[in-house]
Design an enzyme around this catalytic site. Structure first.
Site, PDB file in Angstrom:
ATOM      1  N   LYS A  15       0.567  -0.354  -2.268  1.00 38.79           N
ATOM      2  CA  LYS A  15       0.839  -0.324  -0.829  1.00 38.79           C
ATOM      3  C   LYS A  15      -0.108   0.591  -0.062  1.00 38.79           C
ATOM      4  CE  LYS A  15       4.685   3.006  -1.162  1.00 38.79           C
ATOM      5  NZ  LYS A  15       4.611   3.190  -2.628  1.00 38.79           N
ATOM      6  N   ARG A  90      11.468   7.038   2.967  1.00 39.60           N
ATOM      7  CA  ARG A  90      11.792   6.878   1.555  1.00 39.60           C
ATOM      8  C   ARG A  90      13.288   6.985   1.287  1.00 39.60           C
ATOM      9  NH1 ARG A  90       7.309   9.540  -2.486  1.00 39.60           N
ATOM     10  NH2 ARG A  90       5.583   8.158  -1.914  1.00 39.60           N
ATOM     11  N   ARG A 126      -4.830   5.866 -14.063  1.00 39.22           N
ATOM     12  CA  ARG A 126      -5.637   6.245 -12.903  1.00 39.22           C
ATOM     13  C   ARG A 126      -6.277   7.617 -13.108  1.00 39.22           C
ATOM     14  NH1 ARG A 126      -2.727   5.536  -7.154  1.00 39.22           N
ATOM     15  NH2 ARG A 126      -1.541   7.349  -7.861  1.00 39.22           N
ATOM     16  N   ARG A 159      -4.016  13.026 -12.070  1.00 37.95           N
ATOM     17  CA  ARG A 159      -3.088  13.764 -11.227  1.00 37.95           C
ATOM     18  C   ARG A 159      -1.793  14.019 -11.987  1.00 37.95           C
ATOM     19  NH1 ARG A 159      -2.799  10.444  -5.728  1.00 37.95           N
ATOM     20  NH2 ARG A 159      -0.668  10.302  -6.483  1.00 37.95           N
ATOM     21  N   ARG A 170       9.313   9.014 -11.271  1.00 35.59           N
ATOM     22  CA  ARG A 170       9.092   8.579  -9.891  1.00 35.59           C
ATOM     23  C   ARG A 170       9.713   7.206  -9.651  1.00 35.59           C
ATOM     24  NH1 ARG A 170       2.828   8.721  -9.125  1.00 35.59           N
ATOM     25  NH2 ARG A 170       3.353   7.963  -7.034  1.00 35.59           N
TER      26      ARG A 170
END
Length: 214
Positions: A15, A90, A126, A159, A170
């Site tokens: 997104k 959220r 990532r 990260r 998450r």
């Protein structure tokens, strides 16, 4: 007429990438609460210090802090003709706060769906360049120099919130706190659902088609 677009979707759904492309296409700002919070962390502000440990553990930053950041950001002149919200709201409380800010004008909701296992694969692979912030992926978009950025030679790092255990946390937090927004917005906004397991250019084309019909 002001266009307010809210991007929904689990971590890894793409997104943020799609929001940036749409913002360029539409000429309105892309407002990412995650990016704004990471800027505060990098600057070492009071908010950044408070948010750092929360974000790295995979938890959500408290509503009142995020609400204040968003309220200040959308009041700036460049957001006068609309904006794209990425990572906000959220929670239901944040959605209600946004409703009050919009004075009853319903936003356009673009919900990008993605299975959890695909999200974990995307995010845990990532890697980010420490200098430029350029993003690579060990499987889908590797640097030709391994763990070194082939753009500027800086180290690539994972990260803290992209580590697999944190990603899964998450996703659990998303299902608990953010997924209910789908039901909330379906009755209160112009709601659209898009499959996120397609090629990024296909997702973008579908989002464009939806917005062209507005």
């Amino acid at each position: 007429m002001s266009t307010v677009i809210v991007m929904l979707g689990p971590p890894g759904s793409g997104k943020g990438t799609q929001a940036k492309k749409l913002a360029l296409h539409l000429g309105i700002p892309h407002i990412s609460t995650g990016d704004m919070l990471r800027e505060e962390v990098a600057r070492g502000t009071k908010l950044g210090k408070e948010a750092k440990s929360i974000m790295e553990s995979g938890r959500l930053v408290p509503d009142d802090l995020v609400d204040a950041i968003v309220k200040e950001r959308i009041a700036r002149p460049d957001a006068r003709n609309g904006y794209i919200l990425d990572g906000y709201p959220r929670t239901i409380k944040q959605a209600e706060f946004l409703e009050n800010l919009l004075n009853g004008t319903p936003p356009v909701i673009l919900d990008i769906e993605l299975e959890d296992d695909v999200a974990v694969r995307r995010l845990s692979g990532r890697r980010t360049c420490q200098a430029s912030g350029h993003i690579f992926h060990v499987e889908f978009n590797p640097s030709s120099r391994g763990d070194i950025c082939d753009k500027d030679g800086s180290p690539l790092v994972q990260r803290a919130d992209d580590k697999e255990d944190v990603v899964r946390k998450r996703l659990r937090v998303y299902q608990r706190d953010t997924a209910p927004l789908v039901d909330y917005f379906q009755t209160k906004a112009d709601f659209h659902r898009v499959a996120g397991d397609q090629a990024p250019e296909n997702v973008f084309a579908e989002l464009q088609r939806i917005l062209n019909q507005q």
